[in-house]
Write a protein that holds these residues in place. Sequence first.
Motif, PDB file in Angstrom:
ATOM      1  N   ALA A 123      -0.047   0.385  -0.287  1.00  0.00           N
ATOM      2  CA  ALA A 123      -1.510   0.288  -0.180  1.00  0.00           C
ATOM      3  C   ALA A 123      -1.898  -1.006   0.541  1.00  0.00           C
ATOM      4  O   ALA A 123      -2.795  -1.022   1.395  1.00  0.00           O
ATOM      5  CB  ALA A 123      -2.137   0.325  -1.567  1.00  0.00           C
ATOM      6  N   ARG A 124      -1.194  -2.093   0.200  1.00  0.00           N
ATOM      7  CA  ARG A 124      -1.481  -3.381   0.863  1.00  0.00           C
ATOM      8  C   ARG A 124      -1.156  -3.275   2.354  1.00  0.00           C
ATOM      9  O   ARG A 124      -1.886  -3.795   3.201  1.00  0.00           O
ATOM     10  CB  ARG A 124      -0.658  -4.497   0.218  1.00  0.00           C
ATOM     11  CG  ARG A 124      -0.957  -5.875   0.773  1.00  0.00           C
ATOM     12  CD  ARG A 124      -2.283  -6.397   0.264  1.00  0.00           C
ATOM     13  NE  ARG A 124      -2.618  -7.704   0.781  1.00  0.00           N
ATOM     14  CZ  ARG A 124      -3.710  -7.964   1.514  1.00  0.00           C
ATOM     15  NH1 ARG A 124      -4.554  -7.004   1.807  1.00  0.00           N
ATOM     16  NH2 ARG A 124      -3.963  -9.181   1.929  1.00  0.00           N
ATOM     17  N   ASP A 170      -3.985  -1.629   4.048  1.00  0.00           N
ATOM     18  CA  ASP A 170      -5.114  -2.540   4.274  1.00  0.00           C
ATOM     19  C   ASP A 170      -4.870  -3.403   5.503  1.00  0.00           C
ATOM     20  O   ASP A 170      -5.766  -3.653   6.297  1.00  0.00           O
ATOM     21  CB  ASP A 170      -5.300  -3.478   3.075  1.00  0.00           C
ATOM     22  CG  ASP A 170      -5.750  -2.720   1.844  1.00  0.00           C
ATOM     23  OD1 ASP A 170      -6.280  -1.603   2.000  1.00  0.00           O
ATOM     24  OD2 ASP A 170      -5.555  -3.235   0.734  1.00  0.00           O
ATOM     25  N   LEU A 171      -3.620  -3.887   5.614  1.00  0.00           N
ATOM     26  CA  LEU A 171      -3.309  -4.799   6.710  1.00  0.00           C
ATOM     27  C   LEU A 171      -3.122  -4.057   8.024  1.00  0.00           C
ATOM     28  O   LEU A 171      -3.205  -4.648   9.093  1.00  0.00           O
ATOM     29  CB  LEU A 171      -2.040  -5.602   6.378  1.00  0.00           C
ATOM     30  CG  LEU A 171      -2.169  -6.522   5.160  1.00  0.00           C
ATOM     31  CD1 LEU A 171      -0.798  -7.014   4.718  1.00  0.00           C
ATOM     32  CD2 LEU A 171      -3.074  -7.707   5.488  1.00  0.00           C
ATOM     33  N   MET A 208      -7.916   1.779  -6.232  1.00  0.00           N
ATOM     34  CA  MET A 208      -6.628   2.342  -5.832  1.00  0.00           C
ATOM     35  C   MET A 208      -5.704   2.516  -7.039  1.00  0.00           C
ATOM     36  O   MET A 208      -5.136   3.558  -7.278  1.00  0.00           O
ATOM     37  CB  MET A 208      -5.966   1.408  -4.817  1.00  0.00           C
ATOM     38  CG  MET A 208      -4.588   1.810  -4.334  1.00  0.00           C
ATOM     39  SD  MET A 208      -4.546   3.390  -3.493  1.00  0.00           S
ATOM     40  CE  MET A 208      -5.698   3.101  -2.172  1.00  0.00           C
ATOM     41  N   SER A 209      -5.578   1.472  -7.838  1.00  0.00           N
ATOM     42  CA  SER A 209      -4.620   1.563  -8.918  1.00  0.00           C
ATOM     43  C   SER A 209      -5.228   2.191 -10.167  1.00  0.00           C
ATOM     44  O   SER A 209      -4.520   2.613 -11.050  1.00  0.00           O
ATOM     45  CB  SER A 209      -4.106   0.171  -9.276  1.00  0.00           C
ATOM     46  OG  SER A 209      -5.147  -0.553  -9.862  1.00  0.00           O
ATOM     47  N   GLN A 234       5.207  -0.457  -7.932  1.00  0.00           N
ATOM     48  CA  GLN A 234       5.213  -1.500  -6.915  1.00  0.00           C
ATOM     49  C   GLN A 234       5.226  -0.883  -5.519  1.00  0.00           C
ATOM     50  O   GLN A 234       4.550  -1.361  -4.618  1.00  0.00           O
ATOM     51  CB  GLN A 234       6.426  -2.405  -7.113  1.00  0.00           C
ATOM     52  CG  GLN A 234       6.289  -3.347  -8.292  1.00  0.00           C
ATOM     53  CD  GLN A 234       5.144  -4.325  -8.077  1.00  0.00           C
ATOM     54  OE1 GLN A 234       5.211  -5.215  -7.261  1.00  0.00           O
ATOM     55  NE2 GLN A 234       4.045  -4.130  -8.804  1.00  0.00           N
ATOM     56  N   ASP A 284       1.717   0.066  -4.623  1.00  0.00           N
ATOM     57  CA  ASP A 284       0.819  -1.072  -4.356  1.00  0.00           C
ATOM     58  C   ASP A 284       1.181  -1.784  -3.046  1.00  0.00           C
ATOM     59  O   ASP A 284       0.297  -2.232  -2.319  1.00  0.00           O
ATOM     60  CB  ASP A 284       0.829  -2.047  -5.535  1.00  0.00           C
ATOM     61  CG  ASP A 284      -0.064  -1.542  -6.673  1.00  0.00           C
ATOM     62  OD1 ASP A 284      -1.069  -0.878  -6.380  1.00  0.00           O
ATOM     63  OD2 ASP A 284       0.259  -1.794  -7.848  1.00  0.00           O
ATOM     64  N   PHE A 285       2.477  -1.889  -2.765  1.00  0.00           N
ATOM     65  CA  PHE A 285       2.864  -2.519  -1.492  1.00  0.00           C
ATOM     66  C   PHE A 285       2.458  -1.642  -0.309  1.00  0.00           C
ATOM     67  O   PHE A 285       2.016  -2.146   0.728  1.00  0.00           O
ATOM     68  CB  PHE A 285       4.372  -2.811  -1.456  1.00  0.00           C
ATOM     69  CG  PHE A 285       4.755  -4.113  -2.099  1.00  0.00           C
ATOM     70  CD1 PHE A 285       4.925  -4.213  -3.466  1.00  0.00           C
ATOM     71  CD2 PHE A 285       4.915  -5.259  -1.336  1.00  0.00           C
ATOM     72  CE1 PHE A 285       5.259  -5.416  -4.070  1.00  0.00           C
ATOM     73  CE2 PHE A 285       5.250  -6.474  -1.919  1.00  0.00           C
ATOM     74  CZ  PHE A 285       5.420  -6.549  -3.292  1.00  0.00           C
ATOM     75  N   TRP A 297       5.301  -5.161   4.989  1.00  0.00           N
ATOM     76  CA  TRP A 297       4.828  -4.684   3.679  1.00  0.00           C
ATOM     77  C   TRP A 297       5.276  -3.238   3.447  1.00  0.00           C
ATOM     78  O   TRP A 297       5.636  -2.850   2.348  1.00  0.00           O
ATOM     79  CB  TRP A 297       3.308  -4.801   3.581  1.00  0.00           C
ATOM     80  CG  TRP A 297       2.843  -6.216   3.435  1.00  0.00           C
ATOM     81  CD1 TRP A 297       2.650  -7.121   4.429  1.00  0.00           C
ATOM     82  CD2 TRP A 297       2.544  -6.905   2.220  1.00  0.00           C
ATOM     83  NE1 TRP A 297       2.238  -8.327   3.911  1.00  0.00           N
ATOM     84  CE2 TRP A 297       2.165  -8.218   2.562  1.00  0.00           C
ATOM     85  CE3 TRP A 297       2.559  -6.537   0.878  1.00  0.00           C
ATOM     86  CZ2 TRP A 297       1.789  -9.167   1.603  1.00  0.00           C
ATOM     87  CZ3 TRP A 297       2.182  -7.485  -0.086  1.00  0.00           C
ATOM     88  CH2 TRP A 297       1.810  -8.779   0.286  1.00  0.00           C
TER      89      TRP A 297
END
Lengths: 773, 200
Positions: B150-151, B154-155, B1-2, B144, B147-148, B129
């Motif tokens: 993306a998290r 996922d969740l 992802m990153s 950031q 990435d947040f 998130w």
Amino acid sequence: MVRKKSPRFAWLRSPLVVWTLIGLAVAVSIGLLLFTLYLVGLDGEVRAKFAAVRWVLPAQVYAAPLEVYPGAALNLEQLRHELDRLGYRAGDELVGPGTYIPAKDSLRIDSRAFAFWDGAQPEQRVEVRADAQGISALRLMGSDQSLDLLRLDPMLIGSIYPSHSGEDRVMVKLSEVPPLLPQTLLLVEDHDFYSHGGVSLRGIFRAAFANMRAGHSVQGASTITQQLIKNLFLTNARTVKRKFTEAWMAVLLERHVSKNEILEAYLNEVNLGQDGPRAVHGFGLASQFYFNKPLNELQPHEIAMLVAIVKGPSQYNPRRAVKLVLERRNMVLKMMADAGDITPDEYQDAIQRPLGVASGPGGGAARFPAFVDLVRRQLAGLYQEQDLTNEGMRIFTTLDPRVQEALENRITNDVPELEKSRRMAEGSLQGAGVVTSVEGGEVLAVVGGRDTRYAGFNRAIDERRPIGSLAKPFTYLTALEQPGRFNLQTPLDDVPIDVPLPTGQIWSPKNYDRQIHGALPLYMALAKSYNLATVHLGLDVGINPVRKTFAAAGFDDVPEVPSIFLGAIDMSPLDVAQIYSTLAASGYRTPLLAIRAVLTKDGQPLSRYAFKLEHTLPEGPVYLTTWAMRKVIELGTAHWATSVLPAGRVYAGKTGTTEDLRDSWFSGFGSDRVAVIWVGRDDNKPTGFEGATGALRIWGKLMRDLDAKGIEPLPPADVAELGIDPVSGLRADEGCGEIVVMPFLRGGEPQQYAPCSNQSKSAPSNWLQNIFK
Amino acid sequence: MSTGKTRSKLAPGRVAAAALVAAALLSACATEHGLSESSSVPAAGAAELPPAMAPGGVIPGAGTLIPPNTVTPPISKNYPKTIQDSSAGPAVLSLYRKAQDARAAGNAEQADELLERARRIESHNPFIWQAIAGTKLDLHQADQAEDFAARSNDLARGNPYIEAGNWRIIAAARQARGDTGGALQAQTQADNIARALSAD
């Protein structure tokens, strides 16, 4: 007319006398002049020195506050324990902040006001109800209004005081101090404080009389002003010269500074105890140090005790000389009652009470030296030492006192037990541990050795030891990132191997059990921690890709040698917590932090430490690796843990053992906690413990004690879970007798059906074709 | 992802635009209620979503037999659309509301702190998130934000409402970094999900 001179004074005319008198007059004049000059000098010195007094104000370090809300997994007993830890007082009524009323199914709390980093929170009176599931409801007392959330004031866990003097204090203002404290102090130490001019002749006579009557010294003759002068500017030497200077400086100080300023300075300066290298200065800190609560919540018997020990805190040490202090405290209480400062009832009640000093050296503060050490290091790069020790900064940390307590209990109980089980010399086995949150990178607890109060060598941070098989998941993860080549079912060869090293030597690793296990599925090789299979796999994927995986997880000091596959990497428990927390958070790396926010002494924010998130490892392969690490506990080397962990919860972890059984490691996680435990010896001699027989024992019970949440085994979008025939490693269906459900990265799953499946039975030629394709 | 993210200096105009996109999105989320099924379905937080598979599997020697299973994607309507529809507790909802107010008042820093508290209470709630990702955009922390978000994806475990919002935040973050191509990709992703939802 010439007057006839009297013969009586004829001797006056003697030249000797005349010159003597002249000499005397000159001497007295010079003396007076010199004394005046001395006083003028002293006056300047007193003024300059007092104006220049810069209080050493060590940064105060706070734990994370406890949040109480409906749904929180906290029963009333645990909540009471937390309140007691914060120095809240149980009673029949709420008499002010810091008190609570316990009942069968509720607690009524009068919470303290507190200035948090994100704003001030007022005092609140709240009724908390709980049931079997935990907190069920919060209600603001005196209204029907329910409350969503109650944040309790955080525990003061230590301070960052200057190492050279050890001087520690919590500054208080006279206006904020309960009036009974200065009243009692003056009653005992300086009765005429508001009327004398710095030195008290009456005080001297009274003290002499009182001491004579008592047969020993019960009262000092020095005024508060004199004592302050001595503490601030002079030495402790009992010389006439010092006494003389002290008295005159006291007189001079009173000419420039108000009585209340002197009293306030005294309240903050007076030495009230010693805690190892730390000197407890002032009543603000003494209140925390001895009673674990703020000064304004002290009861008469507690105030009396603090005043009692002013006389000499090393002689009158409330934690050692209990009887002596109790006697003197009761004498102070008697004086308070005689003066009418407390009622006869209050007096009767107070003298019945024990000292009530918080247990253990350190009391309320300096309880967590290993954690505060970590905080100090994380601050070191950002602030000057002097700012930390002198500016009264307020540091809010991530320490969770409940987690810290659980970790401490495990290390202090279990390490000696393990030691005994191997008949090792007492004190030779050491242990350390770190617990972090899965998300957010918060360090929740740190223990640096079995003596958890000892502020010395911090094994959790400084002890870098080979991590053994804790390294293996990172080799497997590197392989699983190549779905075209590896999946959890891929057969690995657990057979001997000779690896030529650049040095010309040959490295021939062995399994711990000295056996050879032949071909077995990849996940099983990790679950059983087989070295030979792992080295084969590592050499297949390459040393540098594995090093890259370590770096992505958060540790980049990995040597470029094949033995890293088996953990020839020196790491501290904290380092291990970093890389395992990246696995636990599905491949999102968050640098571990022990600090949330730093404020000035006036509550102005200096820095806030929002955690940084970086997606450094792909979620699918991390999920597969974690699945294999679950098998470590389900059926592998850590199977013992299932005997203590809550049934039905899933955890992942890995055992680690180093050569000759020198280090015993376990690192693992559920969905909210990552915990790392190390057990070994400071002299690095063999302990006789594998990861599974040493550290795992502590880890398993710790996770149980923490009530750690299990992993939620939900595969990410790029992972499919398929039924597999364990014999062939191919897809299974209803036709197969035994099926393993296993996750695969989409695209990396086996395409063929196993011979046992109905699918292949109906089209055997197709299956055969596939096999031989 | 990153990997392969292009990082460039932030252009204030772009950040503002990104923030607008995110703010519009969040406020839209907040005002849309009313999925009739949502109350009967265990909602947000990965834990409560219908599992794709019974947890744990059969392993050699473990004995139990689980018939092989295929993953059936849950009906999109079963997913909570907003945090209010989800099973979030009152403490989290209260903090989330306050964070929204703070954000609306232009105080992203305070919003971030409030959401941090909420995240500590329900650490796997994808709505939180996502909201943090939004405040990171306000705070000009595009990396950031991505990435947040993306998290959160996922969740979210397939919740299309959350995913669409996250892709929009990712698009805005990439745009703010000057990665126009990446932004377009993310926006397409968001649009595709939105189309699928409206067709559902």
